[in-house]
Design an enzyme around this catalytic site. Structure first.
Site, short mmCIF file in Angstrom:
data_model
loop_
_atom_site.label_atom_id
_atom_site.label_comp_id
_atom_site.label_asym_id
_atom_site.label_seq_id
_atom_site.Cartn_x
_atom_site.Cartn_y
_atom_site.Cartn_z
N LYS A 1 30.39 33.87 32.05
CA LYS A 1 29.01 33.91 32.54
C LYS A 1 28.01 34.34 31.47
O LYS A 1 26.83 34.05 31.56
CB LYS A 1 28.89 34.91 33.71
CG LYS A 1 29.63 34.52 34.96
CD LYS A 1 29.65 35.65 35.97
CE LYS A 1 30.82 36.58 35.78
NZ LYS A 1 32.15 36.05 36.07
N LYS B 1 26.10 36.33 38.42
CA LYS B 1 26.29 35.12 39.24
C LYS B 1 24.98 34.76 39.94
O LYS B 1 24.60 33.59 40.00
CB LYS B 1 27.40 35.35 40.26
CG LYS B 1 28.77 35.49 39.62
CD LYS B 1 29.83 35.89 40.64
CE LYS B 1 31.17 36.11 39.93
NZ LYS B 1 32.19 36.68 40.81
N GLY C 1 40.67 34.57 40.74
CA GLY C 1 42.07 34.26 40.44
C GLY C 1 42.15 33.28 39.30
O GLY C 1 41.33 32.37 39.17
N ASP D 1 28.43 42.14 37.72
CA ASP D 1 29.07 40.83 37.71
C ASP D 1 28.42 39.93 38.78
O ASP D 1 28.15 38.75 38.53
CB ASP D 1 30.57 41.01 37.97
CG ASP D 1 31.34 39.73 37.73
OD1 ASP D 1 31.27 39.22 36.59
OD2 ASP D 1 31.98 39.23 38.66
N THR E 1 36.37 33.02 27.42
CA THR E 1 36.32 34.41 26.96
C THR E 1 35.47 35.20 27.94
O THR E 1 34.90 34.64 28.88
CB THR E 1 35.67 34.53 25.57
OG1 THR E 1 34.25 34.38 25.70
CG2 THR E 1 36.18 33.46 24.61
N GLU F 1 38.86 45.11 38.58
CA GLU F 1 39.01 45.22 37.13
C GLU F 1 39.80 46.51 36.87
O GLU F 1 39.87 47.38 37.75
CB GLU F 1 37.63 45.33 36.47
CG GLU F 1 36.77 44.07 36.60
CD GLU F 1 37.33 42.88 35.84
OE1 GLU F 1 37.91 43.08 34.75
OE2 GLU F 1 37.22 41.76 36.35
N VAL G 1 30.63 30.89 38.98
CA VAL G 1 30.24 31.42 40.30
C VAL G 1 31.27 30.96 41.32
O VAL G 1 31.43 29.75 41.54
CB VAL G 1 28.83 30.92 40.71
CG1 VAL G 1 28.44 31.50 42.07
CG2 VAL G 1 27.79 31.29 39.66
N GLY H 1 45.48 44.73 42.84
CA GLY H 1 45.09 43.92 41.68
C GLY H 1 43.79 43.17 41.89
O GLY H 1 43.47 42.23 41.15
N1 LIG Z 1 40.04 35.76 36.29
C1 LIG Z 1 39.20 35.37 37.23
O1 LIG Z 1 39.49 35.42 38.42
C2 LIG Z 1 37.84 34.80 36.86
C3 LIG Z 1 37.05 34.16 37.80
C4 LIG Z 1 35.83 33.58 37.43
C5 LIG Z 1 35.41 33.70 36.11
N2 LIG Z 1 36.18 34.37 35.20
C6 LIG Z 1 35.70 34.49 33.84
O2 LIG Z 1 36.59 33.81 32.97
C7 LIG Z 1 36.56 34.44 31.70
C8 LIG Z 1 37.96 34.73 31.25
O3 LIG Z 1 38.57 35.65 32.14
P1 LIG Z 1 40.02 36.24 31.86
O4 LIG Z 1 40.39 36.99 33.08
O5 LIG Z 1 40.90 35.16 31.37
O6 LIG Z 1 39.70 37.24 30.65
P2 LIG Z 1 40.73 37.94 29.65
O7 LIG Z 1 42.10 37.90 30.22
O8 LIG Z 1 40.12 39.20 29.25
O9 LIG Z 1 40.77 36.94 28.37
C9 LIG Z 1 39.72 36.82 27.50
C10 LIG Z 1 40.20 36.02 26.29
O10 LIG Z 1 39.08 35.78 25.43
C11 LIG Z 1 39.44 36.12 24.10
N3 LIG Z 1 38.20 36.46 23.37
C12 LIG Z 1 37.44 37.57 23.48
N4 LIG Z 1 36.38 37.50 22.68
C13 LIG Z 1 36.46 36.31 22.04
C14 LIG Z 1 35.65 35.64 21.08
N5 LIG Z 1 34.53 36.20 20.62
N6 LIG Z 1 36.03 34.42 20.66
C15 LIG Z 1 37.15 33.83 21.12
N7 LIG Z 1 37.96 34.42 22.04
C16 LIG Z 1 37.62 35.65 22.48
C17 LIG Z 1 40.41 37.26 24.24
O11 LIG Z 1 41.14 37.36 23.04
P3 LIG Z 1 42.38 38.41 22.85
O12 LIG Z 1 43.52 37.74 23.54
O13 LIG Z 1 42.54 38.44 21.37
O14 LIG Z 1 41.94 39.68 23.45
C18 LIG Z 1 41.23 36.76 25.43
O15 LIG Z 1 42.21 35.85 24.98
C19 LIG Z 1 35.70 35.69 31.85
O16 LIG Z 1 34.41 35.44 31.37
C20 LIG Z 1 35.66 35.91 33.34
O17 LIG Z 1 34.48 36.56 33.77
C21 LIG Z 1 37.38 34.90 35.55
C1 LIG Z 2 45.50 36.72 35.74
O1 LIG Z 2 46.18 36.78 34.52
C2 LIG Z 2 46.30 38.08 33.99
C3 LIG Z 2 46.92 37.96 32.64
O2 LIG Z 2 48.09 37.16 32.71
C4 LIG Z 2 47.15 38.93 34.93
O3 LIG Z 2 47.26 40.26 34.43
C5 LIG Z 2 46.46 38.97 36.29
O4 LIG Z 2 47.26 39.66 37.20
C6 LIG Z 2 46.23 37.55 36.79
N1 LIG Z 2 45.42 37.64 37.99
C7 LIG Z 2 45.79 37.09 39.12
C8 LIG Z 2 44.88 37.32 40.28
O5 LIG Z 2 46.80 36.41 39.25
#
Ligand SMILES: NC(=O)c1ccc[n+]([C@@H]2O[C@H](COP(=O)([O-])OP(=O)(O)OC[C@H]3O[C@@H](n4cnc5c(N)ncnc54)[C@H](OP(=O)(O)O)[C@@H]3O)[C@@H](O)[C@H]2O)c1
Ligand SMILES: *[C@@H]1O[C@H](CO)[C@@H](O)[C@H](O)[C@H]1NC(C)=O
Length: 376
Positions: free
Chosen positions: A140, A239, A356, A235, A116, A224, A166, A221
């Site tokens: 984090k 880290k 990613g 952010d 989350t 945020e 991180v 993309g």
């Molecule tokens: N994406 C990256 O590149 C990346 C890299 C490093 C670290 N991260 C970290 O990984 C985590 C997830 O990233 P993401 O991009 O997947 O985020 P996201 O797409 O916003 O997904 C977050 C998920 O968490 C759920 N959620 C929110 N609050 C919750 C709670 N209290 N209890 C249970 N579930 C809850 C949301 O539910 P709903 O579906 O109902 O909204 C959603 O399914 C973040 O902390 C981010 O900082 C991401």
């Molecule tokens: C990560 O997943 C989300 C939700 O499917 C998507 O919107 C986003 O583009 C994806 N990010 C990358 C870098 O692939």
């Protein structure tokens, strides 16, 4: 076969990719004598739980359906037709995770994965650790709350993994952990830990206006949805805090000096994202261009980094030698330089894609596999 029960909180980009990786790695894991049993999945509203957590799990068809429905924006609470499992609302879900941890903590063990972006998971995670279970984090926030919470979460250091917090899948936490464990003291860490800001800073170096580069980053993309979430530096500060705490510093988020790349009066409370990108941001162009010019006169480049040194953590734009790993950085890669007794003059350098869904979820999965010896 060693069977590892897993509960996954968060079913967004990272959580869904993790579910896909788990299913795609079935054959590989089975060769290693492992089965990952997903017994529960949560989103922000509710939780799906296998009917009997001791003997059943959510099967791969159910996991595929969850991924499909969540990618369409459906809430898990609407999936009550999905077959062999129960649906709980948010309040019950919290109790469920604690109950499951209590039951499985005394028998096989359980890993709870936080994918989350919420601060609300902290309380549950502390109880999960208390029950003798394991925690894996991509989120984090639980690690960047108070020092007391951090100590509680990491009180059984073998039971928690957080590599992906991180630099996504890059082995940064693992490397620093090994250096520290060997008694080699880390005295300086410099990192470019935001793919977005890495890209932005290396592009402005080529003479493009800052505001245009930020807009391009958003189109690609890299940012945020509101790029101010990246430009604020918070952010990166989280880290940096995780790294500083990892090398033994007892500090908090508000001890960190953070430079925001936009002025306070252009914040989300005073300006819409559209107005910010459309006009506000270009007011910063001249200042950044000037700082890039001044830096280049000295053979330096401007980079947005975290600097952990001399009992201080700073996050912001700094002049960095063009010849260093961070100075040579292009595109959205992350780089971290670790200086210690053994890596004194030339740092230990870790570089690669630092964001990613794919690499982040891969890092989470590797963390889970790393915990296998704790399961019966
Ligand atoms: N994406 C990256 O590149 C990346 C890299 C490093 C670290 N991260 C970290 O990984 C985590 C997830 O990233 P993401 O991009 O997947 O985020 P996201 O797409 O916003 O997904 C977050 C998920 O968490 C759920 N959620 C929110 N609050 C919750 C709670 N209290 N209890 C249970 N579930 C809850 C949301 O539910 P709903 O579906 O109902 O909204 C959603 O399914 C973040 O902390 C981010 O900082 C991401
Ligand atoms: C990560 O997943 C989300 C939700 O499917 C998507 O919107 C986003 O583009 C994806 N990010 C990358 C870098 O692939």
């Amino acid at each position: 076969m060693k069977r590892i029960p897993v509960v996954i909180a968060g079913c967004g980009g990272v959580g869904r990719q993790l579910l896909e990786h788990i299913v795609n790695c079935r054959a590989l894991h089975s060769k290693q004598g492992l089965v990952l049993r997903v017994v529960g999945v949560c989103d922000s509203q509710s939780m799906l739980v296998a009917n009997d957590i001791f003997t059943e799990e959510l099967n791969d068809d159910v996991l595929a359906r969850i991924c499909l429905e969540k990618s369409r924006g459906t809430s898990l609470s609407e999936l009550n037709d999905i077959g062999d499992c129960q649906v709980f609302d948010y309040k019950e879900a919290t109790m469920q995770v604690i109950d499951i941890a209590g039951l499985l903590g005394r028998s096989t063990g359980l890993a709870v994965v936080d994918c989350t972006a919420s601060s609300e998971t902290l309380e549950v995670l502390k109880q999960v650790i208390d029950s003798g279970c394991c925690v894996v984090l991509a989120n984090k926030k639980p690690l960047t709350s108070s020092m007391e919470d951090y100590q509680k979460l990491t009180s059984h250091i073998r039971r928690i993994r957080y590599e992906s917090t991180v630099g996504a899948g890059l082995p940064i936490i693992a490397s620093v952990t090994r250096v520290v464990a060997s008694g080699d003291s880390v005295f300086r860490i410099v990192g470019s830990l935001s793919g977005t800001l890495g890209y932005v800073m290396s592009e402005v170096e080529t003479g493009k206006p800052f505001s245009e580069v930020v807009q391009a980053a958003k189109r690609l993309g890299y940012t945020e949805p509101d790029p101010r979430d990246d430009l604020s530096g918070m952010d990166v500060a989280r880290k940096a805090l995780i790294l500083a705490r990892l090398i033994g510093w007892q500090i908090n988020l508000d001890d960190i000096t953070v430079e925001s790349l936009y002025p306070e009066e252009m914040g989300p409370n005073s300006m819409s994202t559209e107005d910010f990108l459309g006009g506000g941001l270009s007011l910063v162009d001249k200042d950044i261009a000037e700082r890039v010019r001044v830096a280049s006169l000295k053979g330096n480049v401007l980079r947005y980094v975290c600097l952990i040194e001399d009992s201080r953590v700073q996050v912001g734009s700094q002049e960095i030698s063009k010849a260093s790993s961070i100075g040579r950085l292009r595109g959205s890669d992350n780089v971290v330089e670790i200086y210690s007794r053994c890596y004194k003059e030339y740092p230990l350098v870790i570089q690669g894609a630092g964001a990613g869904n794919d690499t982040t979820a891969a890092g989470v999965l590797a963390d889970l596999i790393d915990l296998q010896d704790l399961f019966k």
